[in-house]
Design a protein around this motif. Structure first.
Motif, PDB file in Angstrom:
ATOM      1  N   VAL A  99       0.837  -1.189   0.000  1.00 29.87           N
ATOM      2  CA  VAL A  99       0.000   0.000   0.000  1.00 29.87           C
ATOM      3  C   VAL A  99       0.879   1.248   0.000  1.00 29.87           C
ATOM      4  O   VAL A  99       1.840   1.351   0.756  1.00 29.87           O
ATOM      5  N   GLN A 100       0.528   2.170  -0.880  1.00 28.58           N
ATOM      6  CA  GLN A 100       1.217   3.458  -0.904  1.00 28.58           C
ATOM      7  C   GLN A 100       0.196   4.573  -1.007  1.00 28.58           C
ATOM      8  O   GLN A 100      -0.737   4.502  -1.823  1.00 28.58           O
ATOM      9  N   LEU A 101       0.378   5.593  -0.180  1.00 29.91           N
ATOM     10  CA  LEU A 101      -0.388   6.828  -0.262  1.00 29.91           C
ATOM     11  C   LEU A 101       0.629   7.946  -0.439  1.00 29.91           C
ATOM     12  O   LEU A 101       1.455   8.178   0.435  1.00 29.91           O
ATOM     13  N   VAL A 102       0.550   8.619  -1.571  1.00 32.31           N
ATOM     14  CA  VAL A 102       1.550   9.635  -1.888  1.00 32.31           C
ATOM     15  C   VAL A 102       0.864  10.984  -1.983  1.00 32.31           C
ATOM     16  O   VAL A 102       0.074  11.243  -2.894  1.00 32.31           O
ATOM     17  N   GLU A 103       1.193  11.852  -1.014  1.00 32.12           N
ATOM     18  CA  GLU A 103       0.618  13.198  -0.982  1.00 32.12           C
ATOM     19  C   GLU A 103       1.463  14.164  -1.806  1.00 32.12           C
ATOM     20  O   GLU A 103       2.685  14.000  -1.915  1.00 32.12           O
ATOM     21  N   SER A 104       0.809  15.174  -2.335  1.00 29.09           N
ATOM     22  CA  SER A 104       1.503  16.241  -3.045  1.00 29.09           C
ATOM     23  C   SER A 104       0.662  17.503  -2.955  1.00 29.09           C
ATOM     24  O   SER A 104      -0.519  17.451  -2.591  1.00 29.09           O
TER      25      SER A 104
ATOM     26  N   ARG B 291      -4.148  23.117  -3.205  1.00 29.96           N
ATOM     27  CA  ARG B 291      -4.885  21.879  -3.449  1.00 29.96           C
ATOM     28  C   ARG B 291      -3.952  20.712  -3.197  1.00 29.96           C
ATOM     29  O   ARG B 291      -2.937  20.559  -3.886  1.00 29.96           O
ATOM     30  N   LEU B 292      -4.307  19.914  -2.194  1.00 29.20           N
ATOM     31  CA  LEU B 292      -3.544  18.714  -1.896  1.00 29.20           C
ATOM     32  C   LEU B 292      -4.121  17.524  -2.666  1.00 29.20           C
ATOM     33  O   LEU B 292      -5.338  17.425  -2.854  1.00 29.20           O
ATOM     34  N   SER B 293      -3.236  16.633  -3.069  1.00 24.90           N
ATOM     35  CA  SER B 293      -3.639  15.387  -3.726  1.00 24.90           C
ATOM     36  C   SER B 293      -3.019  14.212  -2.988  1.00 24.90           C
ATOM     37  O   SER B 293      -1.928  14.334  -2.437  1.00 24.90           O
ATOM     38  N   CYS B 294      -3.715  13.104  -3.007  1.00 29.41           N
ATOM     39  CA  CYS B 294      -3.194  11.863  -2.423  1.00 29.41           C
ATOM     40  C   CYS B 294      -3.526  10.736  -3.386  1.00 29.41           C
ATOM     41  O   CYS B 294      -4.701  10.399  -3.574  1.00 29.41           O
TER      42      CYS B 294
ATOM     43  N   PHE C 250      -9.532   1.040  -3.881  1.00 32.58           N
ATOM     44  CA  PHE C 250      -9.785   2.422  -3.461  1.00 32.58           C
ATOM     45  C   PHE C 250     -11.250   2.674  -3.144  1.00 32.58           C
ATOM     46  O   PHE C 250     -11.567   3.360  -2.182  1.00 32.58           O
ATOM     47  N   ASN C 251     -12.146   2.102  -3.940  1.00 35.53           N
ATOM     48  CA  ASN C 251     -13.549   2.494  -3.797  1.00 35.53           C
ATOM     49  C   ASN C 251     -14.266   1.837  -2.631  1.00 35.53           C
ATOM     50  O   ASN C 251     -15.472   2.007  -2.483  1.00 35.53           O
ATOM     51  N   ILE C 252     -13.535   1.098  -1.775  1.00 37.39           N
ATOM     52  CA  ILE C 252     -14.151   0.604  -0.543  1.00 37.39           C
ATOM     53  C   ILE C 252     -13.502   1.230   0.685  1.00 37.39           C
ATOM     54  O   ILE C 252     -13.682   0.750   1.807  1.00 37.39           O
ATOM     55  N   TYR C 253     -12.734   2.296   0.427  1.00 33.78           N
ATOM     56  CA  TYR C 253     -12.054   2.974   1.518  1.00 33.78           C
ATOM     57  C   TYR C 253     -12.655   4.349   1.777  1.00 33.78           C
ATOM     58  O   TYR C 253     -12.973   5.081   0.833  1.00 33.78           O
ATOM     59  N   THR C 254     -12.783   4.694   3.055  1.00 34.28           N
ATOM     60  CA  THR C 254     -12.993   6.082   3.445  1.00 34.28           C
ATOM     61  C   THR C 254     -11.633   6.764   3.422  1.00 34.28           C
ATOM     62  O   THR C 254     -10.673   6.270   4.028  1.00 34.28           O
TER      63      THR C 254
ATOM     64  N   ASP D 248     -11.633  10.931  -6.733  1.00 34.16           N
ATOM     65  CA  ASP D 248     -11.774  10.455  -8.105  1.00 34.16           C
ATOM     66  C   ASP D 248     -11.415   8.974  -8.075  1.00 34.16           C
ATOM     67  O   ASP D 248     -10.234   8.612  -8.046  1.00 34.16           O
ATOM     68  N   ASN D 249     -12.434   8.127  -8.060  1.00 34.77           N
ATOM     69  CA  ASN D 249     -12.179   6.687  -7.958  1.00 34.77           C
ATOM     70  C   ASN D 249     -11.462   6.142  -9.181  1.00 34.77           C
ATOM     71  O   ASN D 249     -10.737   5.150  -9.095  1.00 34.77           O
ATOM     72  N   ALA D 250     -11.658   6.759 -10.328  1.00 35.09           N
ATOM     73  CA  ALA D 250     -10.984   6.302 -11.544  1.00 35.09           C
ATOM     74  C   ALA D 250      -9.471   6.531 -11.464  1.00 35.09           C
ATOM     75  O   ALA D 250      -8.696   5.799 -12.084  1.00 35.09           O
ATOM     76  N   LYS D 251      -9.072   7.541 -10.674  1.00 35.83           N
ATOM     77  CA  LYS D 251      -7.642   7.848 -10.532  1.00 35.83           C
ATOM     78  C   LYS D 251      -7.084   7.423  -9.188  1.00 35.83           C
ATOM     79  O   LYS D 251      -5.916   7.695  -8.880  1.00 35.83           O
ATOM     80  N   ASN D 252      -7.920   6.773  -8.352  1.00 35.82           N
ATOM     81  CA  ASN D 252      -7.484   6.373  -7.003  1.00 35.82           C
ATOM     82  C   ASN D 252      -6.864   7.547  -6.250  1.00 35.82           C
ATOM     83  O   ASN D 252      -5.830   7.408  -5.572  1.00 35.82           O
ATOM     84  N   THR D 253      -7.511   8.687  -6.344  1.00 36.02           N
ATOM     85  CA  THR D 253      -6.949   9.908  -5.780  1.00 36.02           C
ATOM     86  C   THR D 253      -8.000  10.663  -4.979  1.00 36.02           C
ATOM     87  O   THR D 253      -9.170  10.735  -5.378  1.00 36.02           O
ATOM     88  N   VAL D 254      -7.552  11.219  -3.867  1.00 38.71           N
ATOM     89  CA  VAL D 254      -8.395  12.088  -3.056  1.00 38.71           C
ATOM     90  C   VAL D 254      -7.741  13.467  -3.023  1.00 38.71           C
ATOM     91  O   VAL D 254      -6.506  13.575  -3.036  1.00 38.71           O
TER      92      VAL D 254
END
Length: 117
Positions: free
Chosen positions: A2-7, A19-22, A29-33, A72-78
Motif C-alpha cells: 500500500v502506498q499513499l503519496v501526498e503532493s 490543493r492537496l492530492s493523495c 480504493f472504492n471501498i475505503y474512506t 476520483d475513484n478512476a484515478k485512485n486519488t483524493v
C-alpha cells in the motif's frame, strides 16, 4: 504494497489557496474512506476532512466553508481544496485510507503546508 503519496503542499500567504492530492495504490480504493489529517508542532494529529465510499463528507469545524474534500475513484486519488488559508492551518497534512470492511487503515508520509501572515 500500500502506498499513499501526498503532493501539493507548500508555502502560501494568508488568504491564499492550495490543493492537496493523495494518490493511492495497492488498495481497492472504492471501498475505503479517505481522509486528511493534520498535525501542527506540539499538537495532536487531528481530522481535517473525510469522504466515504458513498461520498459522504465530514469536516472539522475549523475548516468548514473553506476546505473541500473530493475523490476520483478512476484515478485512485483524493483531493483537499483549501481556500482562505489562515496561519493556524500551518501543519503537516497526512492522507489516510480506512477500509470500510476491515477498519484497517494506512497513512501517507505527509506534506507540509505553511501559511504566512
Amino acid at each position: 504494497q500500500v502506498q499513499l503519496v501526498e503532493s501539493g503542499g507548500g508555502l502560501v500567504q494568508a488568504g491564499g489557496s492550495l490543493r492537496l492530492s493523495c494518490a493511492a495504490s495497492g488498495i481497492i480504493f472504492n471501498i475505503y474512506t479517505m481522509g486528511w489529517y493534520r498535525q501542527a508542532p506540539g499538537k495532536q494529529r487531528e481530522l481535517v476532512a473525510s469522504i466515504s465510499s458513498a461520498r459522504s463528507t465530514n469536516y472539522a469545524d475549523s475548516v468548514k466553508g473553506r476546505f473541500t474534500i473530493s475523490r476520483d475513484n478512476a484515478k485512485n486519488t483524493v483531493y483537499l481544496q483549501m481556500n482562505s488559508l489562515k496561519p493556524e492551518d500551518t501543519a503537516v497534512y497526512y492522507c489516510n485510507a480506512l477500509s470500510e470492511l476491515t477498519r484497517h487503515g494506512h497513512w501517507g508520509q505527509g506534506t507540509q503546508v505553511t501559511v504566512s501572515s
